[in-house]
Design an enzyme around this catalytic site. Structure first.
Site, PDB file in Angstrom:
ATOM      1  N   GLU A  29       0.812  -1.198   0.000  1.00  0.00           N
ATOM      2  CA  GLU A  29       0.000   0.000   0.000  1.00  0.00           C
ATOM      3  C   GLU A  29       0.858   1.266   0.000  1.00  0.00           C
ATOM      4  O   GLU A  29       1.973   1.276   0.529  1.00  0.00           O
ATOM      5  CB  GLU A  29      -0.920  -0.004   1.226  1.00  0.00           C
ATOM      6  N   CYS A  51      -1.165   6.126   9.643  1.00  0.00           N
ATOM      7  CA  CYS A  51       0.041   5.440  10.095  1.00  0.00           C
ATOM      8  C   CYS A  51      -0.289   4.151  10.801  1.00  0.00           C
ATOM      9  O   CYS A  51      -1.150   4.121  11.671  1.00  0.00           O
ATOM     10  CB  CYS A  51       0.783   6.280  11.118  1.00  0.00           C
TER      11      CYS A  51
HETATM   12  N1  SAH Z   1       9.067   0.949  10.074  1.00  0.00           N
HETATM   13  C1  SAH Z   1       9.239   2.346  10.157  1.00  0.00           C
HETATM   14  C2  SAH Z   1       8.351   3.122   9.195  1.00  0.00           C
HETATM   15  C3  SAH Z   1       6.933   2.633   9.025  1.00  0.00           C
HETATM   16  S1  SAH Z   1       5.889   2.813  10.427  1.00  0.00           S
HETATM   17  C4  SAH Z   1       9.040   2.831  11.590  1.00  0.00           C
HETATM   18  O1  SAH Z   1       8.627   2.036  12.415  1.00  0.00           O
HETATM   19  O2  SAH Z   1       9.338   3.996  11.855  1.00  0.00           O
HETATM   20  C5  SAH Z   1       5.488   4.539  10.325  1.00  0.00           C
HETATM   21  C6  SAH Z   1       5.046   5.169  11.623  1.00  0.00           C
HETATM   22  O3  SAH Z   1       3.750   4.712  12.002  1.00  0.00           O
HETATM   23  C7  SAH Z   1       5.962   4.861  12.797  1.00  0.00           C
HETATM   24  O4  SAH Z   1       6.281   6.056  13.471  1.00  0.00           O
HETATM   25  C8  SAH Z   1       5.091   3.979  13.669  1.00  0.00           C
HETATM   26  O5  SAH Z   1       5.477   4.085  15.013  1.00  0.00           O
HETATM   27  C9  SAH Z   1       3.715   4.516  13.397  1.00  0.00           C
HETATM   28  N2  SAH Z   1       2.623   3.617  13.720  1.00  0.00           N
HETATM   29  C10 SAH Z   1       2.594   2.285  13.609  1.00  0.00           C
HETATM   30  N3  SAH Z   1       1.384   1.802  13.970  1.00  0.00           N
HETATM   31  C11 SAH Z   1       0.622   2.863  14.312  1.00  0.00           C
HETATM   32  C12 SAH Z   1      -0.742   3.021  14.734  1.00  0.00           C
HETATM   33  N4  SAH Z   1      -1.561   1.976  14.836  1.00  0.00           N
HETATM   34  N5  SAH Z   1      -1.181   4.269  15.006  1.00  0.00           N
HETATM   35  C13 SAH Z   1      -0.373   5.346  14.825  1.00  0.00           C
HETATM   36  N6  SAH Z   1       0.897   5.253  14.407  1.00  0.00           N
HETATM   37  C14 SAH Z   1       1.395   4.033  14.138  1.00  0.00           C
END
Ligand code: SAH
Ligand code: SF4
Length: 344
Positions: free
Chosen positions: A87, A328
């Site tokens: 996605e 996110c």
């Molecule tokens: N793997 C990398 C980039 C992808 S995740 C990382 O972890 O940074 C992108 C962002 O989404 C990260 O900051 C992560 O902490 C956040 N994230 C993951 N699950 C989430 C959720 N359910 N709600 C809000 N943010 C989330």
């Protein structure tokens, strides 16, 4: 052969065995100005266009489904050559500036407990072309994109070679010509990746998903903390700052009742120490089946206020694309079929 979308002008020239090297640049320019087939490349001779069309295709992936949320966020589910799905999300701010949120992997091996992608496990790394195509598929349909964040599915530092190559392509002056400061890599805190970025570049922006400033809490939420402990992470970030002179962002997903107290805010302050970092607070986006809850609005504000009181620059990520599971951490595709037809 690799898809052409993952190649630089010179590489297109050699991969296609073209007679003149400027043809590589011409084709690269076409791909990055929106062409989706060789037929559109009118400055190539008809014979060459036909020859190229019979030998290869430009794109290896295609849009399978797309959903637009009420706030204008677009989420596309892309079908890869081998049938897997990833996605990508397009976000537009009030000024009309568009940001592409790209995936670096199909799934993710890091297993963060609060993240929907984490529940999928890793299916495979994406090739440079598959990363570039996410951008092109969005831009060709929705118009000029100026910023890129690697915050979609996957951990960019677990697929750094492809991410680096994709960035080189995005930055190329004959293509998108996107400035490195308009590109952000977000990591769950892989120290070797941060070190490598500091030493070898590219000079993109860095975001680190901190989520907790407490070693035990963070380990229970993000298992990667065990092999990349907070004190080491801090050391690596300090070194990053020393060698690049750059500020970085700490992403802080706020989980109701888990990491949202004043004490938690103080631990973030402690982690930052004298580093130059801004904190981006992201209230957790519900992802079905995950055992967390959204933080209370009052606690979000108390948390933000406390960080500010402690002298930390904070921003709050406002919620975009939630209705379409495009926010996110809501990105996940299960059993090779898109879940986007069933918006959450
Ligand atoms: N793997 C990398 C980039 C992808 S995740 C990382 O972890 O940074 C992108 C962002 O989404 C990260 O900051 C992560 O902490 C956040 N994230 C993951 N699950 C989430 C959720 N359910 N709600 C809000 N943010 C989330
Ligand atoms: Fe992977 Fe990032 Fe999700 Fe963790 S937060 S599981 S590293 S995509």
């Amino acid at each position: 052969m690799q898809p052409l979308t993952g190649l630089l002008p010179d590489e297109i020239y050699s991969a296609l065995d073209l007679k003149q090297s400027f043809r590589g640049k011409q084709i690269f320019k076409w791909v990055h100005s929106g062409a989706e087939s060789f037929t559109e490349m009118t400055n190539l001779s008809a014979a060459l266009r036909e020859n190229l069309s019979s030998r290869c295709v430009l794109f290896s992936s295609m849009i399978a489904t797309e959903v637009v949320s009420r706030d204008g966020t677009v989420k596309i589910t892309i079908k890869l050559e081998d049938g897997l799905f990833v996605e990508a999300v397009l976000l537009e701010d009030e000024t009309g500036r568009k940001t592409a949120c790209l995936s670096s992997q199909a799934g993710c091996a890091m297993g963060c407990k609060f993240c929907r992608t984490g529940t999928m496990g890793l299916l495979r790394n994406l090739s440079p072309g598959e990363i570039v195509e996410q951008f092109l598929l969005l831009q060709n349909k929705y118009g000029r994109i100026s910023n890129i964040v690697f915050m979609g599915m996957g951990e960019p530092f677990e697929n750094l070679a492809s991410v680096r190559k994709a960035i080189e392509i995005f930055h190329h002056q004959d293509g998108q010509n996107i400035g490195l400061r308009r590109i952000t890599i977000s990591t769950c805190g892989i120290i070797s990746g941060i070190d490598s970025l500091a030493e070898e570049g590219p000079a993109v922006r860095l975001a680190v998903s901190l989520v907790s400033g407490d070693q035990d809490t963070r380990t229970s939420l993000m298992p990667i903390t065990k092999s990349n402990p907070l004190p080491e992470l801090k050391k690596s970030l300090k070194q990053y700052q020393l060698s690049t002179g750059k500020r970085f962002t700490l992403e802080y997903v706020l989980l109701g009742g888990v990491n949202d107290t004043l004490k938690d805010a103080e631990k973030v302050r402690h982690f930052i120490g004298n580093m130059k970092a801004a904190v981006n607070v992201i209230p957790w986006n519900p992802a079905d089946t995950l055992p967390f809850k959204e933080p209370e609005e009052e606690n979000v504000n108390l948390f933000l206020d406390r960080l500010e009181e402690l002298g930390v620059t904070v921003t709050r990520r406002y919620r975009r694309g939630r209705g379409i599971n495009g926010a996110c951490g809501q990105l996940a595709v299960f059993e090779n079929s898109s879940d986007s037809s069933n918006p959450g």
